[in-house]
Design a protein around this motif. Structure first.
Motif, PDB file in Angstrom:
ATOM      1  N   THR A   8       0.838  -1.196   0.000  1.00 31.93           N
ATOM      2  CA  THR A   8       0.000   0.000   0.000  1.00 31.93           C
ATOM      3  C   THR A   8       0.876   1.250   0.000  1.00 31.93           C
ATOM      4  OG1 THR A   8      -0.142   0.142   2.408  1.00 31.93           O
ATOM      5  CG2 THR A   8      -1.813  -1.203   1.287  1.00 31.93           C
ATOM      6  N   ARG A  32      -4.052   6.793  -2.187  1.00 31.02           N
ATOM      7  CA  ARG A  32      -4.334   5.678  -1.273  1.00 31.02           C
ATOM      8  C   ARG A  32      -4.515   4.411  -2.099  1.00 31.02           C
ATOM      9  NH1 ARG A  32      -5.810   6.495   3.738  1.00 31.02           N
ATOM     10  NH2 ARG A  32      -7.405   4.890   3.700  1.00 31.02           N
ATOM     11  N   ASP A  47      -7.733   0.732  -5.075  1.00 35.59           N
ATOM     12  CA  ASP A  47      -7.734   1.475  -3.811  1.00 35.59           C
ATOM     13  C   ASP A  47      -7.333   0.538  -2.682  1.00 35.59           C
ATOM     14  OD1 ASP A  47      -8.623   3.821  -4.960  1.00 35.59           O
ATOM     15  OD2 ASP A  47     -10.735   3.213  -4.801  1.00 35.59           O
ATOM     16  N   ALA A  48      -6.519   1.057  -1.756  1.00 35.32           N
ATOM     17  CA  ALA A  48      -6.038   0.218  -0.647  1.00 35.32           C
ATOM     18  C   ALA A  48      -7.206  -0.344   0.154  1.00 35.32           C
ATOM     19  CB  ALA A  48      -5.103   1.027   0.244  1.00 35.32           C
ATOM     20  N   ASP A  49      -8.180   0.489   0.482  1.00 34.91           N
ATOM     21  CA  ASP A  49      -9.285   0.008   1.329  1.00 34.91           C
ATOM     22  C   ASP A  49     -10.056  -1.111   0.640  1.00 34.91           C
ATOM     23  OD1 ASP A  49      -8.562   1.755   3.259  1.00 34.91           O
ATOM     24  OD2 ASP A  49     -10.046   3.294   2.727  1.00 34.91           O
ATOM     25  N   THR A  50     -10.311  -0.935  -0.643  1.00 32.63           N
ATOM     26  CA  THR A  50     -11.059  -1.948  -1.401  1.00 32.63           C
ATOM     27  C   THR A  50     -10.297  -3.271  -1.438  1.00 32.63           C
ATOM     28  OG1 THR A  50     -11.805  -0.132  -2.786  1.00 32.63           O
ATOM     29  CG2 THR A  50     -12.208  -2.360  -3.624  1.00 32.63           C
ATOM     30  N   LYS A  52      -7.871  -4.298   0.545  1.00 32.93           N
ATOM     31  CA  LYS A  52      -7.745  -4.900   1.886  1.00 32.93           C
ATOM     32  C   LYS A  52      -9.012  -5.678   2.230  1.00 32.93           C
ATOM     33  CE  LYS A  52      -4.590  -1.782   4.288  1.00 32.93           C
ATOM     34  NZ  LYS A  52      -4.547  -0.549   5.090  1.00 32.93           N
ATOM     35  N   ALA A  53     -10.170  -5.113   1.887  1.00 34.21           N
ATOM     36  CA  ALA A  53     -11.439  -5.788   2.188  1.00 34.21           C
ATOM     37  C   ALA A  53     -11.601  -7.042   1.329  1.00 34.21           C
ATOM     38  CB  ALA A  53     -12.609  -4.824   1.950  1.00 34.21           C
ATOM     39  N   ARG A  54     -11.148  -6.949   0.076  1.00 26.80           N
ATOM     40  CA  ARG A  54     -11.342  -8.081  -0.832  1.00 26.80           C
ATOM     41  C   ARG A  54     -10.366  -9.220  -0.540  1.00 26.80           C
ATOM     42  NH1 ARG A  54     -11.145  -6.112  -6.729  1.00 26.80           N
ATOM     43  NH2 ARG A  54     -12.849  -4.822  -5.945  1.00 26.80           N
ATOM     44  N   PRO A  56      -8.597 -10.171   2.621  1.00 31.19           N
ATOM     45  CA  PRO A  56      -8.344  -9.922   4.052  1.00 31.19           C
ATOM     46  C   PRO A  56      -7.176 -10.719   4.608  1.00 31.19           C
ATOM     47  CG  PRO A  56     -10.349 -11.232   3.749  1.00 31.19           C
ATOM     48  CD  PRO A  56      -9.920 -10.810   2.395  1.00 31.19           C
ATOM     49  N   VAL A  60       0.128  -7.459   4.485  1.00 34.40           N
ATOM     50  CA  VAL A  60       0.168  -6.057   4.054  1.00 34.40           C
ATOM     51  C   VAL A  60       1.543  -5.456   4.344  1.00 34.40           C
ATOM     52  CG1 VAL A  60      -0.813  -3.750   4.393  1.00 34.40           C
ATOM     53  CG2 VAL A  60      -2.313  -5.774   4.423  1.00 34.40           C
ATOM     54  N   SER A  62       3.035  -1.809   4.261  1.00 27.95           N
ATOM     55  CA  SER A  62       2.568  -0.427   4.106  1.00 27.95           C
ATOM     56  C   SER A  62       3.740   0.500   3.798  1.00 27.95           C
ATOM     57  CB  SER A  62       1.864   0.026   5.376  1.00 27.95           C
ATOM     58  OG  SER A  62       1.595   1.404   5.258  1.00 27.95           O
TER      59      SER A  62
END
Ligand code: GUN
Ligand code: ZN
Length: 431
Positions: A8, A32, A47-50, A52-54, A56, A60, A62
């Protein structure tokens, strides 16, 4: 075992050629962003958030506000010149005779070739370079040394045996026949094996007889999926010499074309002093021009007008030309490319410079389906740049209002200290 890794940070992605369209339309930075690595390849970018959710369970890593870029692709180097980089006081022909040929003669020793190949790939990894197109020496063992060192690192390297059958010392000359035979055997051994790519490599017209150029042209016709790499129109004295050696040629480029050595898979290093006809012909056949700006300054070759060639639609690559170039760093090389273009009244944008050092060079090498951009399916070859790597760069970045200003400061003032990490085929090799 967890086999997915999510990097990320700020991610640099391309969806076009910033020399053909407005750079804003084809180069993006996601502040991001993230890159998912799996089985040596890039599995996803977004996107990092997407991500990370996909994914899990992915490990990671960073990188905060560091810039996650495609690994740098150095499209013209001489790995055997590693130990004599920055040799003082000569221009091209004297520089070759005084410094380069004696060093290249040492590669008759396979142990020395292996030592320098490993050292070279370590130095380039520290500088964020993940693929190079390299000249070896006339010794086939020097080609083996580089491909073996690259295979041990999972690395994509283009290389070829340098061919010379005249105007070189006795211990550095082959013949038309042996150049053909040795190159053919190396193609059989290496081309397409793992990530190795072979380039048929006549050094330049002055050190090959017409018979040798013909033999290598015939070899290229038999192996049209190989690249061909050489030098073209680097210095005025060299061009005069070519004119005297090839009195029937229209110009320097014609010495290659007349012997079957002109094509879209041809990589022509330097090209500082092309004639209008040569530019037309390169554009017509889509021959690749490889820009070597630190070398052109260091050896006194001149300032290439790169934007003028880009405007003609010639595919371009960027290169250090180690050890005629004075640095292993593609950041230093981008800075030199900026300065050379300024000399001709053009200001290249940081997006164009980064594109040249990655996707542009990958396209020049016909490897853009595998390397040069952060896109799913490509190899996990990645360079992570610290945009505040020195006090001087950090104070400039603190003043800046935009990420592109920060990136430009690192392009102009950065070096190996800016390279936070280098990944090759999904594995960290530096940082
Ligand atoms: N032209 C022919 N050989 C070379 C070389 O090794 N370096 C550079 N810069 N130009 C060349
Ligand atoms: Zn070169």
């Amino acid at each position: 075992m967890n086999t997915q890794t999510l990097l990320t940070g700020q991610t640099l992605t391309f969806n076009g050629d910033p020399f053909a369209q407005a750079w804003e339309d084809c180069v993006q930075i996601n502040s991001r962003g993230a890159v998912l690595l799996e089985a040596g390849r890039i599995a996803a970018v977004g996107d990092a958030d997407t991500l990370k959710a996909r994914y899990p369970t992915a490990r990671v890593v960073s990188y905060g506000t560091d810039l996650i870029c495609p690994g740098f692709v150095d499209a013209h180097v001489h790995f055997p010149q590693t130990a004599m980089i920055a040799s003082w006081g000569k221009q091209l022909i004297d520089w070759l005779n005084t410094y380069t040929f004696p060093e290249e003669a040492r590669f008759a020793d396979p142990a020395y070739a292996a030592q320098i190949a490993a050292r070279y790939l370590d130095l380039t990894a520290e500088n964020g370079t993940t693929t190079v197109a390299s000249f070896a020496t006339i010794h086939p063992t020097s080609v083996n040394a580089l491909f073996e060192a690259a295979a041990a690192r999972g690395q994509c390297v283009v290389a070829g045996k340098t061919c010379m059958d005249r105007n070189a010392p006795d211990n550095l000359r082959d013949t038309a026949q042996s150049a053909y035979d040795d190159s053919k055997a190396l193609i059989a051994r290496w081309h397409g094996k793992g990530r190795a790519q072979y380039a048929i490599t006549p050094r330049f017209s002055p050190t090959s007889t017409p018979e040798q150029l013909s033999a290598l042209g015939a070899l290229w016709a038999e192996h049209p999926d190989c690249l061909m790499q050489t030098h073209l129109s680097e210095q005025p004295d060299e061009i005069e010499w070519v004119r005297s050696l090839y009195p029937d040629a229209r110009d320097y480029l014609d010495t290659y074309e007349a012997h079957g050595l002109l094509g879209a898979r041809g990589l022509y290093g330097h090209c500082v002093h092309l004639t209008a006809r040569e530019v037309d012909r390169l554009a017509e056949v889509q021959g690749r021009v490889i820009h070597c700006p630190t070398s052109n300054a260091f050896i006194g070759s001149g300032m290439l007008n790169l934007p003028a060639l880009a405007a003609r639609g010639i595919p371009l690559g960027l290169a250090t030309d180690t050890g005629g170039g004075s640095s292993f760093s593609m950041l230093r090389t981008m800075a030199a490319a900026y300065e050379a273009a300024q000399h001709h009244g053009h200001a290249l944008h940081a997006a164009q410079l980064l594109w040249l050092a990655t996707a542009g060079s990958a396209r020049a090498l016909h490897l853009d389906q595998d390397i040069g951009s952060l896109k799913a399916g490509n190899y996990g070859d990645i360079t992570v740049l610290d945009l505040k790597s020195t006090a001087a760069i950090a104070q400039r970045a603190n003043r800046s209002g935009s990420v592109w200003e920060d990136v430009f400061a690192t392009v102009m003032m950065g070096d190996d200290r800016a390279v936070r990490a280098t990944w090759i085929a999904g594995a960290r090799v530096h940082g």
